[in-house]
Enzyme design. Sequence first.
Site, mmCIF file in Angstrom:
data_model
loop_
_atom_site.group_PDB
_atom_site.id
_atom_site.type_symbol
_atom_site.label_atom_id
_atom_site.label_comp_id
_atom_site.label_asym_id
_atom_site.label_seq_id
_atom_site.Cartn_x
_atom_site.Cartn_y
_atom_site.Cartn_z
ATOM 1 N N GLY A 293 0.804 -1.223 0.000
ATOM 2 C CA GLY A 293 0.000 0.000 0.000
ATOM 3 C C GLY A 293 0.837 1.274 0.000
ATOM 4 O O GLY A 293 1.902 1.352 -0.618
ATOM 5 N N ILE A 294 0.321 2.253 0.731
ATOM 6 C CA ILE A 294 0.981 3.560 0.791
ATOM 7 C C ILE A 294 2.395 3.419 1.361
ATOM 8 O O ILE A 294 3.343 4.053 0.892
ATOM 9 C CB ILE A 294 0.136 4.521 1.661
ATOM 10 C CG1 ILE A 294 -1.218 4.801 0.977
ATOM 11 C CG2 ILE A 294 0.881 5.805 1.947
ATOM 12 C CD1 ILE A 294 -2.261 5.460 1.874
ATOM 13 N N TYR B 111 -7.190 0.411 8.499
ATOM 14 C CA TYR B 111 -8.242 1.134 7.787
ATOM 15 C C TYR B 111 -9.066 0.179 6.923
ATOM 16 O O TYR B 111 -10.258 -0.010 7.152
ATOM 17 C CB TYR B 111 -7.666 2.264 6.919
ATOM 18 C CG TYR B 111 -8.692 2.855 5.973
ATOM 19 C CD1 TYR B 111 -9.889 3.382 6.473
ATOM 20 C CD2 TYR B 111 -8.508 2.857 4.597
ATOM 21 C CE1 TYR B 111 -10.856 3.888 5.619
ATOM 22 C CE2 TYR B 111 -9.472 3.364 3.734
ATOM 23 C CZ TYR B 111 -10.646 3.875 4.252
ATOM 24 O OH TYR B 111 -11.614 4.366 3.406
ATOM 25 N N ASN C 207 3.388 4.872 9.322
ATOM 26 C CA ASN C 207 2.315 4.663 8.335
ATOM 27 C C ASN C 207 1.384 3.510 8.718
ATOM 28 O O ASN C 207 0.221 3.494 8.321
ATOM 29 C CB ASN C 207 2.981 4.380 6.968
ATOM 30 C CG ASN C 207 2.031 3.733 5.993
ATOM 31 O OD1 ASN C 207 1.201 4.386 5.367
ATOM 32 N ND2 ASN C 207 2.138 2.405 5.854
ATOM 33 N N PRO D 5 -3.971 11.618 3.873
ATOM 34 C CA PRO D 5 -4.431 11.216 2.540
ATOM 35 C C PRO D 5 -5.954 11.190 2.430
ATOM 36 O O PRO D 5 -6.664 10.923 3.407
ATOM 37 C CB PRO D 5 -3.913 9.773 2.392
ATOM 38 C CG PRO D 5 -3.004 9.520 3.560
ATOM 39 C CD PRO D 5 -3.432 10.475 4.632
ATOM 40 N N LYS E 137 -7.400 9.105 13.830
ATOM 41 C CA LYS E 137 -6.602 9.913 12.903
ATOM 42 C C LYS E 137 -6.540 11.369 13.341
ATOM 43 O O LYS E 137 -5.581 12.083 13.044
ATOM 44 C CB LYS E 137 -7.143 9.769 11.477
ATOM 45 C CG LYS E 137 -6.907 8.363 10.895
ATOM 46 C CD LYS E 137 -5.418 8.017 10.866
ATOM 47 C CE LYS E 137 -5.113 6.712 10.172
ATOM 48 N NZ LYS E 137 -3.674 6.393 10.116
ATOM 49 N N TYR F 223 -12.102 5.147 13.831
ATOM 50 C CA TYR F 223 -11.027 5.447 12.888
ATOM 51 C C TYR F 223 -10.801 6.961 12.779
ATOM 52 O O TYR F 223 -9.666 7.444 12.861
ATOM 53 C CB TYR F 223 -11.360 4.849 11.524
ATOM 54 C CG TYR F 223 -10.298 5.123 10.486
ATOM 55 C CD1 TYR F 223 -9.090 4.434 10.508
ATOM 56 C CD2 TYR F 223 -10.495 6.081 9.494
ATOM 57 C CE1 TYR F 223 -8.099 4.690 9.561
ATOM 58 C CE2 TYR F 223 -9.519 6.338 8.548
ATOM 59 C CZ TYR F 223 -8.327 5.646 8.585
ATOM 60 O OH TYR F 223 -7.350 5.903 7.655
HETATM 61 P P1 NAI Z 1 -2.791 -1.213 3.531
HETATM 62 O O1 NAI Z 1 -3.819 -2.031 4.240
HETATM 63 O O2 NAI Z 1 -2.675 -1.292 2.050
HETATM 64 O O3 NAI Z 1 -1.353 -1.506 4.175
HETATM 65 C C1 NAI Z 1 -1.183 -1.370 5.564
HETATM 66 C C2 NAI Z 1 0.107 -2.029 5.974
HETATM 67 O O4 NAI Z 1 0.246 -1.821 7.382
HETATM 68 C C3 NAI Z 1 0.058 -3.553 5.745
HETATM 69 O O5 NAI Z 1 1.289 -3.978 5.183
HETATM 70 C C4 NAI Z 1 -0.169 -4.118 7.139
HETATM 71 O O6 NAI Z 1 0.390 -5.408 7.329
HETATM 72 C C5 NAI Z 1 0.548 -3.060 7.993
HETATM 73 N N1 NAI Z 1 0.062 -3.086 9.368
HETATM 74 C C6 NAI Z 1 -1.231 -3.046 9.789
HETATM 75 N N2 NAI Z 1 -1.282 -3.151 11.129
HETATM 76 C C7 NAI Z 1 0.008 -3.249 11.553
HETATM 77 C C8 NAI Z 1 0.597 -3.400 12.814
HETATM 78 N N3 NAI Z 1 -0.147 -3.494 13.932
HETATM 79 N N4 NAI Z 1 1.939 -3.454 12.899
HETATM 80 C C9 NAI Z 1 2.702 -3.376 11.771
HETATM 81 N N5 NAI Z 1 2.197 -3.260 10.547
HETATM 82 C C10 NAI Z 1 0.862 -3.192 10.435
HETATM 83 O O7 NAI Z 1 -3.050 0.276 4.039
HETATM 84 P P2 NAI Z 1 -3.040 1.673 3.285
HETATM 85 O O8 NAI Z 1 -4.374 1.885 2.695
HETATM 86 O O9 NAI Z 1 -1.821 1.760 2.451
HETATM 87 O O10 NAI Z 1 -2.930 2.671 4.534
HETATM 88 C C11 NAI Z 1 -1.696 3.064 5.075
HETATM 89 C C12 NAI Z 1 -1.957 4.176 6.064
HETATM 90 O O11 NAI Z 1 -2.635 5.241 5.423
HETATM 91 C C13 NAI Z 1 -2.831 3.761 7.250
HETATM 92 O O12 NAI Z 1 -2.374 4.427 8.404
HETATM 93 C C14 NAI Z 1 -4.200 4.276 6.850
HETATM 94 O O13 NAI Z 1 -5.028 4.515 7.956
HETATM 95 C C15 NAI Z 1 -3.822 5.551 6.136
HETATM 96 N N6 NAI Z 1 -4.823 6.052 5.216
HETATM 97 C C16 NAI Z 1 -5.263 5.262 4.174
HETATM 98 C C17 NAI Z 1 -6.212 5.749 3.303
HETATM 99 C C18 NAI Z 1 -6.717 4.945 2.173
HETATM 100 O O14 NAI Z 1 -7.748 5.346 1.568
HETATM 101 N N7 NAI Z 1 -6.078 3.846 1.782
HETATM 102 C C19 NAI Z 1 -6.772 7.122 3.469
HETATM 103 C C20 NAI Z 1 -6.229 7.843 4.585
HETATM 104 C C21 NAI Z 1 -5.286 7.316 5.413
#
Ligand code: NAI
Length: 254
Positions: A20-21, A95, A91, A189, A163, A159
């Site tokens: 992801g991000i 979510y 990061n 984001p 944030k 959530y």
């Molecule tokens: P994603 O689900 O694609 O990737 C998240 C990564 O974080 C995964 O590799 C997962 O294994 C890891 N992770 C989750 N819990 C963990 C933990 N307890 N310890 C270590 N690693 C952990 O997520 P995405 O969508 O890339 O989001 C990344 C960040 O951006 C998050 O903080 C999310 O809340 C935030 N965000 C995402 C948005 C979206 O629309 N995708 C919008 C706004 C913020």
Amino acid sequence: MNLERPLTGRVALVTGGAMGIGFAAARHLAQRGATVIIADRQGAEQAAADLRELDLSAHGTTVDVSSEDAVNTLADTVIGQHGKLDILLNNAGIYSSLKPAPFETLSVDQWRRVFDVNVMGIFLVCRALLPLLKSSEHARIINISSGVAFKGNPWMAHYVASKGAVISLTRALATELGSHAITVNSVAPGFTLSDGVHGNPDLVAGVKEPSLRNRVLARDMLPADLTGAIDFFAGDQAAFITGQTLVVDGGAYF
Ligand code: NAI
């Protein structure tokens, strides 16, 4: 300075960097010259191997950021293997796996789990790695918040609140760490088609179209759309900017 690779010689840690991000940011920081440590609950080693395939400098380590013991072990690993840390990108967050739920139906466990990862995770990681950051001449903390912290969002109170807390924690840390010349900023984001989001068809079905309609720049937002803001806060150009939150959402909330 190498203008193409201005982060050469710096060590960056990206939590949740396996996909992801976080993965897009890890790849970008490595392309900009940093040695990147991907710290993730799962897939960290593979993600780092994928970056090494691209001739980038990357290491992977498994950690659950909500576990105090695991995070302290992470700090020992970073000290042992790298001896320094310059850029910390918080990061990791919950979510895409969240099931939207009316406020009055949220359980204490649901609430706690979101705060454990999204807020306490940042607290634990920052606390454990602060000694290393304090000895860096280019120390940067970047926290990933969300646009929903400003706008709110129904059925996601835990959530949204988590944030919002990330933004307040960013400001609190910025005031406290300024005397160590550590900058602390946040990126918020909009709805991003990350790997996690792709893995949740209900989320894509429910949020993709409305967020596209609300966005001034009318296209899907991808993880790569966030790397510019992260790069900005990580680099020398942002050395005198701290406590700020930059919303990156294609113009969705005005
Ligand atoms: P994603 O689900 O694609 O990737 C998240 C990564 O974080 C995964 O590799 C997962 O294994 C890891 N992770 C989750 N819990 C963990 C933990 N307890 N310890 C270590 N690693 C952990 O997520 P995405 O969508 O890339 O989001 C990344 C960040 O951006 C998050 O903080 C999310 O809340 C935030 N965000 C995402 C948005 C979206 O629309 N995708 C919008 C706004 C913020």
